[in-house]
Design an enzyme around this catalytic site. Structure first.
Site, PDB file in Angstrom:
ATOM      1  N   ASP A   1      -5.910  13.457 -25.382  1.00 31.63           N
ATOM      2  CA  ASP A   1      -6.031  12.143 -24.920  1.00 31.63           C
ATOM      3  C   ASP A   1      -5.318  10.990 -26.090  1.00 31.63           C
ATOM      4  O   ASP A   1      -5.781  11.105 -27.211  1.00 31.63           O
ATOM      5  CB  ASP A   1      -7.349  11.591 -24.700  1.00 31.63           C
TER       6      ASP A   1
ATOM      7  N   GLU B   1      -0.511   4.780  -0.533  1.00 31.06           N
ATOM      8  CA  GLU B   1      -1.095   6.090  -0.829  1.00 31.06           C
ATOM      9  C   GLU B   1      -0.411   7.183  -0.661  1.00 31.06           C
ATOM     10  O   GLU B   1       0.680   7.526   0.078  1.00 31.06           O
ATOM     11  CB  GLU B   1      -2.318   6.189   0.031  1.00 31.06           C
TER      12      GLU B   1
ATOM     13  N   TYR C   1       0.560  -1.151   0.008  1.00 29.46           N
ATOM     14  CA  TYR C   1      -0.042   0.065  -0.151  1.00 29.46           C
ATOM     15  C   TYR C   1       0.935   1.134  -0.167  1.00 29.46           C
ATOM     16  O   TYR C   1       1.886   1.121   0.940  1.00 29.46           O
ATOM     17  CB  TYR C   1      -1.021  -0.190   1.247  1.00 29.46           C
TER      18      TYR C   1
ATOM     19  N   ARG D   1      -2.187  -2.687 -18.432  1.00 33.43           N
ATOM     20  CA  ARG D   1      -3.331  -1.996 -18.537  1.00 33.43           C
ATOM     21  C   ARG D   1      -3.136  -0.748 -17.491  1.00 33.43           C
ATOM     22  O   ARG D   1      -2.985  -1.270 -16.472  1.00 33.43           O
ATOM     23  CB  ARG D   1      -4.655  -2.714 -18.137  1.00 33.43           C
TER      24      ARG D   1
ATOM     25  N   LYS E   1      -2.000  -0.115 -25.082  1.00 34.77           N
ATOM     26  CA  LYS E   1      -2.323  -0.217 -26.374  1.00 34.77           C
ATOM     27  C   LYS E   1      -1.014  -0.127 -27.252  1.00 34.77           C
ATOM     28  O   LYS E   1      -0.387  -1.037 -27.165  1.00 34.77           O
ATOM     29  CB  LYS E   1      -3.392   1.135 -26.759  1.00 34.77           C
TER      30      LYS E   1
ATOM     31  N   THR F   1      -3.032   5.821 -22.271  1.00 29.10           N
ATOM     32  CA  THR F   1      -2.870   4.407 -21.588  1.00 29.10           C
ATOM     33  C   THR F   1      -1.866   3.805 -22.090  1.00 29.10           C
ATOM     34  O   THR F   1      -1.019   4.080 -22.975  1.00 29.10           O
ATOM     35  CB  THR F   1      -4.143   3.379 -22.026  1.00 29.10           C
TER      36      THR F   1
END
Ligand code: DSN
Length: 419
Positions: free
Chosen positions: A203, A59, A57, A238, A232, A229
């Site tokens: 984008d 954060e 974790y 991903r 692709k 992203t």
């Protein structure tokens, strides 16, 4: 534990799931993937994804976490950010977005208040859900105005974009697309944004790998913020990322965490680091060039066979085929092709009157076949097989013949990252 031992462990503990993964492995290995948003990652990307970094974790951001024990993951995130900045030449990078949609959500949250006006490309002309479609948060929380492509040329009508921007004075202008086969002129978008006094978000989810490989102009010099992203054309895990001018960095970072996400997926961030490293290699430019070459070969072959290709060709990784002359819908085409071992997706074409579930077009992307190293002759064959199936979608004998050709080709080109 090495990947082989990890797979053995899963097979022994959860044979049901292991066999489903094996089935998917067999499906991918024995079919040709032409989904424009998919690709096949390297062993190295998969190794990072399957690592114990998933346990941590973290954060917050490097040096500013809400948990202890983050020294190593701080170094990993810093490395990933540095590589993202090196690949795209940006002043700032945030590599925590879980997806492209999350990245876009964070940017809107950072730059504009709810209820303000955004101007993006219409989904049915090639835009993306998160660019203002009414079914998405972007159309629900903002007043969405959209631009499209010219009815004859199927190219973005920049004069129309300018007219809309000057008339509606949006708080944010969005460029970028998920099914637009042509180079987008980001410098014109930059001019329009300046004239309209609005920030520009671009984008690049689909074309990130083409930009990294130098075969599509980069929006980084002209855009306030660029989202993308990694899965692709960039051929990574991903996930999403945001690039921005340094002046937007703290607003962007706060909008990602704590604004819209919790703990970052450190195993995915590590896998993004691997994919950015791969994108910095000279061979990546070669791969990007081949993606576009393969796409052009498919577009040309499909047109030679008498079908209409939207905009008359392609400059990038995708080809959008108009199925009207064949009297077949996108849905029927997608099903017939899948049964023959060719996986592509139905897509609306500009000015399509059908719903997105049915659609009048077929979107064909070449990133995954390029990764698998299909040769020029095989790419021509793929286009020919597609046309044969589209002409006679219900023939069982044709389906069997095509499937057997597909299997032969797939056997010659195993998925690079597959065990
Ligand atoms: N839906 C994805 C695509 O296939 O283009 C983009 O998010």
């Amino acid at each position: 534990m090495n990947p082989g031992a990890q797979a053995d462990s899963l097979r022994s503990f959860d044979p049901e799931l292991a066999s489903l993964i094996q089935r998917e492995h067999e499906r991918q290995s024995s079919t040709i993937d032409l989904i424009a948003s998919e690709n096949h990652v390297s062993h190295s990307v998969r190794a990072a994804l399957g690592s114990l970094l998933t346990d941590k974790y973290a954060e917050g951001y490097p040096g500013r976490r809400y948990y202890s024990g983050c020294g190593v993951v701080d170094d990993i995130e810093t490395l990933t950010v540095d590589r993202a900045k090196a690949v795209f030449g940006s002043e700032h990078a945030n590599v925590q977005p879980h997806s492209g949609s999350q990245a876009n959500f964070a940017v809107y949250q950072a730059l504009i208040p709810p209820g303000s006006t955004i101007l993006g490309m219409d989904l049915s002309h090639g835009g993306h859900l998160t660019h203002g479609a009414e079914v998405s948060f972007s159309g629900k929380f903002f007043r969405s105005m959209t631009y499209g492509v010219d009815r004859k040329t199927h190219r973005i009508d920049y004069d129309h974009v300018r007219a809309l921007a000057l008339h509606h004075r949006p708080s944010l202008i969005i460029a970028g697309a998920s099914s637009y086969p042509r180079i987008i002129d980001f410098s014109i978008f930059g001019d329009i944004a300046r004239e309209a006094g609005a920030p520009l978000m671009v984008d690049v989810a689909h074309i990130a790998g083409l930009i990294a490989g130098g075969v599509h102009p980069s929006p980084v010099p002209v855009a306030d913020v660029v989202t993308g992203t990694t899965q692709k054309t960039l051929r990574g895990p991903r996930g999403g990322f945001i690039l921005s001018k340094a002046s937007h960095s703290s607003k962007i970072d706060s909008a990602v965490f704590p604004g819209s996400q919790g703990g970052p997926l450190m195993h995915v961030i590590a896998a993004k680091a691997v994919c950015f490293r791969e994108a910095l290699l000279p061979s990546f430019s070669e791969y990007a060039r081949s993606i576009v070459e393969n796409s052009r070969i498919i577009a040309q072959q499909v047109m030679d066979e008498g079908l209409r290709v939207i905009s008359g060709g392609t400059d990038n990784h995708l080809v959008l085929v108009d199925l009207a002359s064949l009297n077949i819908t996108g849905k029927e085409a997608e099903l017939a092709l899948e049964r023959a071992g060719i996986v592509a997706n139905r897509n609306k074409i500009p000015y399509d009157t059908r719903s997105a579930m049915v659609a009048g077009g077929l979107r064909v992307g070449t990133a995954a076949i390029t990764t698998r190293n299909f040769g020029v002759d095989e790419v021509v064959t793929i286009a020919q097989l597609i046309c044969q199936v589209l002409r006679d979608p219900s023939s069982e004998s044709l389906r069997a013949r095509v499937q057997s050709r597909v299997r032969e080709m797939c056997e010659r080109h195993p998925i690079p990252g597959a065990d």
